[in-house]
Design a protein around this motif. Structure first.
Motif, PDB file in Angstrom:
ATOM      1  N   GLU A 180       0.832  -1.206   0.000  1.00 15.21           N
ATOM      2  CA  GLU A 180       0.000   0.000   0.000  1.00 15.21           C
ATOM      3  C   GLU A 180       0.867   1.257   0.000  1.00 15.21           C
ATOM      4  O   GLU A 180       0.604   2.206  -0.755  1.00 15.21           O
ATOM      5  CB  GLU A 180      -0.926  -0.004   1.216  1.00 15.21           C
ATOM      6  N   ALA A 181       1.912   1.250   0.816  1.00 19.50           N
ATOM      7  CA  ALA A 181       2.800   2.421   0.878  1.00 19.50           C
ATOM      8  C   ALA A 181       3.518   2.629  -0.453  1.00 19.50           C
ATOM      9  O   ALA A 181       3.677   3.764  -0.922  1.00 19.50           O
ATOM     10  CB  ALA A 181       3.812   2.230   1.997  1.00 19.50           C
ATOM     11  N   SER A 182       3.953   1.531  -1.071  1.00 20.50           N
ATOM     12  CA  SER A 182       4.637   1.627  -2.358  1.00 20.50           C
ATOM     13  C   SER A 182       3.713   2.181  -3.426  1.00 20.50           C
ATOM     14  O   SER A 182       4.097   3.055  -4.216  1.00 20.50           O
ATOM     15  CB  SER A 182       5.159   0.252  -2.773  1.00 20.50           C
ATOM     16  N   ASN A 183       2.477   1.705  -3.458  1.00 18.53           N
ATOM     17  CA  ASN A 183       1.528   2.175  -4.478  1.00 18.53           C
ATOM     18  C   ASN A 183       1.146   3.637  -4.264  1.00 18.53           C
ATOM     19  O   ASN A 183       0.909   4.376  -5.234  1.00 18.53           O
ATOM     20  CB  ASN A 183       0.279   1.289  -4.473  1.00 18.53           C
ATOM     21  N   GLN A 184       1.077   4.067  -3.016  1.00 18.74           N
ATOM     22  CA  GLN A 184       0.812   5.476  -2.735  1.00 18.74           C
ATOM     23  C   GLN A 184       1.965   6.341  -3.243  1.00 18.74           C
ATOM     24  O   GLN A 184       1.756   7.423  -3.792  1.00 18.74           O
ATOM     25  CB  GLN A 184       0.607   5.687  -1.234  1.00 18.74           C
ATOM     26  N   TYR A 185       3.180   5.840  -3.061  1.00 18.40           N
ATOM     27  CA  TYR A 185       4.362   6.560  -3.539  1.00 18.40           C
ATOM     28  C   TYR A 185       4.329   6.667  -5.065  1.00 18.40           C
ATOM     29  O   TYR A 185       4.602   7.734  -5.637  1.00 18.40           O
ATOM     30  CB  TYR A 185       5.621   5.839  -3.071  1.00 18.40           C
ATOM     31  N   LEU A 190       6.900  12.804 -11.638  1.00 20.24           N
ATOM     32  CA  LEU A 190       8.225  12.392 -11.181  1.00 20.24           C
ATOM     33  C   LEU A 190       8.541  11.000 -11.743  1.00 20.24           C
ATOM     34  O   LEU A 190       7.657  10.234 -12.129  1.00 20.24           O
ATOM     35  CB  LEU A 190       8.260  12.352  -9.651  1.00 20.24           C
ATOM     36  N   SER A 191       9.821  10.706 -11.817  1.00 16.11           N
ATOM     37  CA  SER A 191      10.202   9.371 -12.287  1.00 16.11           C
ATOM     38  C   SER A 191       9.680   8.330 -11.302  1.00 16.11           C
ATOM     39  O   SER A 191       9.706   8.536 -10.088  1.00 16.11           O
ATOM     40  CB  SER A 191      11.722   9.256 -12.422  1.00 16.11           C
ATOM     41  N   ILE A 192       9.205   7.220 -11.849  1.00 16.31           N
ATOM     42  CA  ILE A 192       8.541   6.204 -11.026  1.00 16.31           C
ATOM     43  C   ILE A 192       9.379   4.947 -10.969  1.00 16.31           C
ATOM     44  O   ILE A 192       9.797   4.419 -11.991  1.00 16.31           O
ATOM     45  CB  ILE A 192       7.151   5.862 -11.583  1.00 16.31           C
ATOM     46  N   ALA A 212       9.153   1.427  -8.335  1.00 14.48           N
ATOM     47  CA  ALA A 212       8.634   0.795  -7.115  1.00 14.48           C
ATOM     48  C   ALA A 212       9.778   0.404  -6.202  1.00 14.48           C
ATOM     49  O   ALA A 212      10.916   0.209  -6.638  1.00 14.48           O
ATOM     50  CB  ALA A 212       7.812  -0.435  -7.475  1.00 14.48           C
ATOM     51  N   HIS A 213       9.466   0.273  -4.919  1.00  9.11           N
ATOM     52  CA  HIS A 213      10.479  -0.121  -3.950  1.00  9.11           C
ATOM     53  C   HIS A 213      10.968  -1.536  -4.237  1.00  9.11           C
ATOM     54  O   HIS A 213      10.181  -2.481  -4.345  1.00  9.11           O
ATOM     55  CB  HIS A 213       9.909  -0.038  -2.532  1.00  9.11           C
ATOM     56  N   GLU A 214      12.264  -1.696  -4.365  1.00 12.03           N
ATOM     57  CA  GLU A 214      12.850  -2.988  -4.759  1.00 12.03           C
ATOM     58  C   GLU A 214      12.541  -4.097  -3.761  1.00 12.03           C
ATOM     59  O   GLU A 214      12.303  -5.235  -4.147  1.00 12.03           O
ATOM     60  CB  GLU A 214      14.374  -2.841  -4.893  1.00 12.03           C
ATOM     61  N   GLN A 215      12.521  -3.767  -2.463  1.00 14.16           N
ATOM     62  CA  GLN A 215      12.402  -4.823  -1.465  1.00 14.16           C
ATOM     63  C   GLN A 215      11.073  -5.565  -1.520  1.00 14.16           C
ATOM     64  O   GLN A 215      10.983  -6.724  -1.115  1.00 14.16           O
ATOM     65  CB  GLN A 215      12.631  -4.280  -0.047  1.00 14.16           C
ATOM     66  N   ILE A 216      10.038  -4.929  -2.046  1.00 16.20           N
ATOM     67  CA  ILE A 216       8.739  -5.598  -2.051  1.00 16.20           C
ATOM     68  C   ILE A 216       8.631  -6.648  -3.155  1.00 16.20           C
ATOM     69  O   ILE A 216       7.660  -7.414  -3.187  1.00 16.20           O
ATOM     70  CB  ILE A 216       7.564  -4.593  -2.160  1.00 16.20           C
ATOM     71  N   TYR A 275       4.418  -1.431 -16.569  1.00 19.97           N
ATOM     72  CA  TYR A 275       4.095  -0.098 -17.091  1.00 19.97           C
ATOM     73  C   TYR A 275       3.647   0.857 -15.995  1.00 19.97           C
ATOM     74  O   TYR A 275       4.083   2.009 -15.949  1.00 19.97           O
ATOM     75  CB  TYR A 275       3.016  -0.227 -18.170  1.00 19.97           C
ATOM     76  N   THR A 276       2.774   0.390 -15.108  1.00 21.72           N
ATOM     77  CA  THR A 276       2.249   1.292 -14.080  1.00 21.72           C
ATOM     78  C   THR A 276       3.125   1.332 -12.837  1.00 21.72           C
ATOM     79  O   THR A 276       3.005   2.261 -12.029  1.00 21.72           O
ATOM     80  CB  THR A 276       0.840   0.859 -13.651  1.00 21.72           C
ATOM     81  N   GLN A 277       3.984   0.324 -12.670  1.00 23.06           N
ATOM     82  CA  GLN A 277       4.833   0.176 -11.493  1.00 23.06           C
ATOM     83  C   GLN A 277       4.038  -0.074 -10.206  1.00 23.06           C
ATOM     84  O   GLN A 277       4.562   0.026  -9.102  1.00 23.06           O
ATOM     85  CB  GLN A 277       5.734   1.400 -11.292  1.00 23.06           C
TER      86      GLN A 277
END
Length: 611
Positions: free
Chosen positions: A355-360, A369-371, A373-377, A386-388
């Motif tokens: 949830e936090a990653s998708n909010q980011y 901004l460049s998108i 996703a957090h690597e750790q997840i 495409y959507t990350q």
């Protein structure tokens, strides 16, 4: 709760065809209870439907095709064009077995040939050894590839002797069948080790005391290589996976010569090592074999769970074992976090993180901004290219949960025992106090101090009537260990009393001289018996021949002079100390010449008594 839950009872020697004579049940999770119960064979012989059976590794495919040459097998090295040929012509009761690395080729070929709907609607998909898709996280994303297709099949099932309870709620829409047994599957000797390395080394040093071969399941290439070096093993084989960069062969170093990739009946060495790739899915046929699982809580990757990998490893053997052992240690902590607690904790954390990653990601999109996703997840989520945006991947999450939870039983020996009991095995618990010291620690001690410690260790061990220590042969492991690491202390323990040792102040040279004096005395009877076998009454021997024969006896028996070295033989010794009565003579040689020697007239009293 599952759609339905059914329990069947079998005797330990029964096979599954007693329940399922015509193919395996569909849309079912089948807990078959033990390895080698004939479940896969049931499906291979059932010709009323086509089946795609996915198994974790290539060894299983090769073994099954040997027994059933009519089946087709697909794995990473099978070329795509060959897979197209396999699917080109439909067959009655067609059976295909594949590894996770090969399944994508099957579905790609089916789509190319217009047969994808046929597979989904008319074929039966079986994920065999289903726990392995979760336990083998180290093999990467390919292991979970079958789940991309699983739910598309109208008829599908999962099967394992050591099942994992999947977290994905979809699995609750399947039936669950559990096989229970009316008696124990056998006995496991759990060895609670002070030092796992020292205990394994003792077994390997004494390998010839076992009637059959040793099969050691130890999930560490590095530790296996060290064990081979400690025991100076040559008559052994190391079965381990290897990657394209030869990573494991590099780890083995000089021991790479012992590597093999395929276990084969009739070709086993006295000692055989297996890493995790070989813990399941193949048949070990070897009479009187001893099967040994080795785990060490100090070596994280060796801490395989008993309920899955451990039970699978010892389940490889298809013959009656000579002995089953689990060499292990534990952290002496009585707290055990359950798998349910791990699931609750990991699932909650995963959902919050996603949830936090998708909010980011949404914030980045809104602000151009460049998108990324957090690597750790990625360990427990799939990321849309495409959507990350991230979505929870239940099977990835299960891999993380199992990886964390499987070693929990090594908190305490009681948990290890219970795990084996739950796996339908009787147990025998033995404590082993063998230790191995580092070379640095030994160098810090004086020779006299080391001698005193080892001598007193043997003495205290011989007096300890209440301590139950591992005895794998007629000799205690403590004695064997000291005999190997400090033979002088072992000899002193056998020959010299405590008062004498104290008077000698454990001085190494003085103790060695006392050992020689007493040792030669104890060898006297054997020495005289060997003389009777070597020299004959009336025989004539050259002085050179007498010297060589005596020297051989001295060397074999380890008879030493006062300086501690093997005694040097002379011809005159043949008549010393009440041995033979001899006279000088000249011995005729084959060349026609004569050489100085001695003729044996008779044995003297001491030698006659020895005879």
């Amino acid at each position: 709760m599952y759609l339905t839950t059914t329990v069947h009872e079998l005797a330990p020697t029964d096979y599954l065809d007693k329940i399922y004579a015509n193919g395996l049940p569909v849309n079912t999770i089948l807990d078959k209870g033990r390895c080698g119960i004939g479940a896969t064979t049931i499906e291979l012989l059932f010709k009323e439907r086509c089946s795609l059976i996915v198994v974790p590794n290539t060894n299983i495919l090769i073994n099954k095709q040997r027994s059933h040459p009519e089946i087709d097998i697909v794995y990473g090295d099978v070329h795509y064009t060959n897979v197209v040929d396999i699917l080109r012509n439909p067959k009655q009761g067609h059976k295909i077995m594949s590894t996770p690395d090969g399944v994508w080729k099957i579905f790609k070929a089916a789509k190319e040939l217009g047969r994808l709907d046929d597979l989904y609607n008319n074929w039966f998909l079986l994920l065999d050894e289903a726990h392995a898709f979760i336990t083998e996280v180290y093999r990467g994303k390919a292991m979970l590839r079958p789940f991309q297709y699983f739910w598309n099949f109208k008829s599908k099932s999962l099967m394992s002797a050591t099942p994992y309870e999947f977290s994905n709620p979809k699995f609750k829409n399947l039936h669950y069948v559990k096989i229970r047994f009316t008696a124990s599957l056998g006995k496991v000797c759990i060895v609670n080790c002070r030092s796992v390395e020292a205990t394994l080394n003792w077994i390997l040093d004494n390998r010839n005391q076992y009637p059959g071969n040793l099969h050691v399941f130890y999930n560490s290439v590095t530790e296996i290589s060290l064990a081979v070096q400690r025991a100076s093993l040559d008559d052994c084989t190391i079965f381990c996976a290897n990657d394209e960069e030869n990573g494991n062969l590099i780890k083995l170093g000089d021991n790479a010569r012992l590597h093999s990739s395929q276990p084969e009946t009739g070709s086993y060495k006295k000692v055989n090592f297996y890493t995790c790739k070989y813990f399941e899915g193949w048949d070990l046929k070897d009479e009187n074999a001893t099967v040994i699982l080795v785990t060490n809580h100090n070596k994280t990757h060796t801490k395989v769970g008993v309920s899955m990998k451990g039970k699978q490893a010892i389940g490889r053997l298809r013959d009656e074992p000579y002995e089953i052992m689990h060499l292990t240690n534990h952290e002496n902590r009585r707290h055990l976090k359950t798998i349910c607690e791990f699931k609750a904790e990991y699932t909650l954390e995963a959902m919050y993180s996603i949830e936090a990653s998708n909010q980011y990601v949404a914030y980045c999109q809104a602000n151009n901004l460049s998108i990324k996703a957090h690597e750790q997840i990625k360990k427990y989520a799939d990321i849309d290219e495409y959507t990350q945006l991230a979505t929870l991947n239940w099977e990835k999450l299960d891999q993380q949960i199992n990886d964390a939870a499987s070693g929990e039983i090594y908190n305490h020996i009681d948990f290890i025992q219970q795990a084996w009991k739950d796996a339908y095995y009787d147990i025998e618990l033995i404590k082993n106090d063998l230790v191995s010291e580092t070379a640095t620690l030994k160098r810090r001690k004086s020779a006299a101090k080391q001698l005193e410690e080892d001598y007193n260790l043997l003495k205290s061990q011989s007096k300890a009537e209440t301590t139950k220590l591992l005895t794998l042969s007629s000799t205690s492991t403590i004695e064997s260990f000291v005999n190997k690491t400090n033979p002088q202390a072992f000899k002193a323990f056998q020959l010299i009393d405590e008062e004498t040792m104290s008077n000698l102040k454990y001085n190494v040279k003085k103790v060695e001289a006392e050992i020689i004096r007493r040792d030669n005395s104890s060898l006297e009877l054997k020495f005289r018996q060997m003389l009777n076998l070597t020299f004959k009454i009336g025989g004539e021997y050259t002085n050179k021949d007498i010297k060589e024969k005596l020297q051989t006896i001295y060397t074999i028996l380890g008879i030493k002079a006062e300086n501690g070295k093997i005694m040097t033989a002379t011809a005159s010794q043949l008549s010393a100390k009440g041995l033979f009565e001899v006279e000088d003579c000249k011995v005729l040689m084959d060349s026609g010449t004569r050489e100085h020697g001695k003729r044996i007239i008779r044995t003297q009293f001491n030698l006659r008594m020895a005879a």
